[in-house]
Write an enzyme that holds these catalytic residues in place. Sequence first.
Site, mmCIF file in Angstrom:
data_model
loop_
_atom_site.group_PDB
_atom_site.id
_atom_site.type_symbol
_atom_site.label_atom_id
_atom_site.label_comp_id
_atom_site.label_asym_id
_atom_site.label_seq_id
_atom_site.Cartn_x
_atom_site.Cartn_y
_atom_site.Cartn_z
ATOM 1 N N ASP A 101 4.346 -0.583 -8.396
ATOM 2 C CA ASP A 101 5.173 0.445 -7.745
ATOM 3 C C ASP A 101 5.191 0.217 -6.239
ATOM 4 O O ASP A 101 4.278 -0.411 -5.686
ATOM 5 C CB ASP A 101 4.599 1.839 -8.023
ATOM 6 C CG ASP A 101 4.604 2.167 -9.500
ATOM 7 O OD1 ASP A 101 5.423 1.578 -10.229
ATOM 8 O OD2 ASP A 101 3.781 3.004 -9.921
HETATM 9 N N1 URA Z 1 0.566 1.531 -13.210
HETATM 10 C C1 URA Z 1 1.218 2.345 -12.349
HETATM 11 O O1 URA Z 1 1.311 3.538 -12.566
HETATM 12 N N2 URA Z 1 1.750 1.783 -11.254
HETATM 13 C C2 URA Z 1 1.640 0.475 -10.945
HETATM 14 O O2 URA Z 1 2.125 0.032 -9.894
HETATM 15 C C3 URA Z 1 0.952 -0.346 -11.855
HETATM 16 C C4 URA Z 1 0.429 0.199 -12.973
#
Ligand code: URA
Length: 229
Positions: A101
């Site tokens: 993310d």
């Molecule tokens: N899980 C999440 O919630 N975000 C990420 O960036 C990676 C794994």
Amino acid sequence: MRIDKFLAQSTGLSRKEVHRLIHAGKITLAGEVVSNSGLHVSEDADILLDGFPVEAPREYYLMLHKPEGFVCSNQDGNHPSVLNFIELPRADELTICGRLDVDTTGLVLITSDGKWAHRVTSPKHKTGKRYRVETADPIPTSAVQAFADGLMLHNEPKRTRPAELEILSDNEALVTLHEGRYHQVKRMFAALGNKVTALHREQVGLITLDAELEPGEYRELTAEEVAAI
Ligand code: URA
């Protein structure tokens, strides 16, 4: 491989520029001027550009320490791509192995080798991904079993695969996943009524983020790291 692809990949020039050089008679193969852009050549071909040897194109395998504010896609209207950090010809054509993310930090693997990227991301290979997580509320010890049993995520029909949760302190834990669903760590904690406040990926398979790398820095993987996937 076609000679125009060979030249484009090893020099970073566009195919159009390569064709121009070929038509201008600037490229030789084993001493003969090349006029056919579609000519097939081997990896060890003796190719000269204006009299200078051209190395065979090679694959790149990189680890990047992703900072916040960057996306793991080649293009995004709102945020810059992590590929902006990569100082290589045709960096925008590299494959980012899986998505973090925009607010997640840590280890991102980037490669020119599509098959290797597939091994990193395909759920079939079950490459474990380890995250360091901070949460708004304390993490109860019962969460360890809940992660191991799998959780039902909002709007998803299938339970998550067994995941390992190691509680480090009241609000901090290590989570290892063997699949990669959308926002998975955040949604697993949400399923238990908690909220992730910081998320950092430390490890993918046997590859650990190099502690020497500052956010935004990257390095090539060692041969052992490449082979470990
Ligand atoms: N899980 C999440 O919630 N975000 C990420 O960036 C990676 C794994």
